[in-house]
Design a protein around this motif. Structure first.
Motif, PDB file in Angstrom:
ATOM      1  N   CYS A  26       0.923  -1.227   0.095  1.00 49.88           N
ATOM      2  CA  CYS A  26      -0.117  -0.181   0.091  1.00 49.88           C
ATOM      3  C   CYS A  26       0.722   1.295  -0.092  1.00 49.88           C
ATOM      4  CB  CYS A  26      -1.054   0.160   1.260  1.00 49.88           C
ATOM      5  SG  CYS A  26      -2.323  -0.859   1.193  1.00 49.88           S
ATOM      6  N   ARG A  27       1.846   1.525   0.824  1.00 47.66           N
ATOM      7  CA  ARG A  27       2.962   2.403   0.905  1.00 47.66           C
ATOM      8  C   ARG A  27       3.524   2.616  -0.468  1.00 47.66           C
ATOM      9  NH1 ARG A  27       8.322   0.727   3.257  1.00 47.66           N
ATOM     10  NH2 ARG A  27       8.287   0.058   1.297  1.00 47.66           N
ATOM     11  N   ASP A  28       3.944   1.596  -1.314  1.00 50.46           N
ATOM     12  CA  ASP A  28       4.304   1.556  -2.515  1.00 50.46           C
ATOM     13  C   ASP A  28       3.651   2.375  -3.703  1.00 50.46           C
ATOM     14  OD1 ASP A  28       6.802   0.626  -1.290  1.00 50.46           O
ATOM     15  OD2 ASP A  28       6.447  -1.309  -2.259  1.00 50.46           O
TER      16      ASP A  28
END
Length: 119
Positions: A26-28
């Motif tokens: 999700c961060r990426d």
């Protein structure tokens, strides 16, 4: 019964690991959306499965689809391979290696397939 109880810690640890993977992915994806340009390297790979049953292949396909940036496109060769779309792996070998690691962890968490119970 005892096998099921012994499996609980492995399932719990796998769940924690998988939740962490989802957060990292999700961060990426979020970083790619919020920054100019794109760091996506989309590709489709064939993932040979170590899973011996259709149910475990289905679980693996679901886990891949639940992970942001990857999507299971289909099952090939009677549940022995999955076709996977990956957005952020740098090359096909990295994608297959990371997906095989996920499958190995899933198989350890679920333990060996249950033996057929004679009737």
């Amino acid at each position: 019964m005892i096998r099921s109880i012994a499996r609980l810690p492995r399932l719990f640890l796998f769940g924690l690991w998988f939740a962490g993977q989802v957060l990292f992915c999700c961060r990426d994806v979020l970083a790619d959306v919020l920054t100019p340009g794109s760091s996506a390297t989309p590709r489709v790979v064939r993932l040979p499965l170590a899973s011996e049953t259709g149910a475990r292949a289905a679980v693996m396909g679901a886990l891949i689809t639940l992970t942001p940036g990857t999507l299971t496109l289909g099952v090939i060769d009677d549940h022995h391979e999955l076709q996977v779309h990956s957005m952020y792996h740098k090359d096909a070998e990295t994608a297959v290696t990371e997906l095989r690691d996920m499958e190995a962890r899933m198989l350890r968490a679920f333990g060996p397939p249950r033996e057929e119970v004679p009737v």
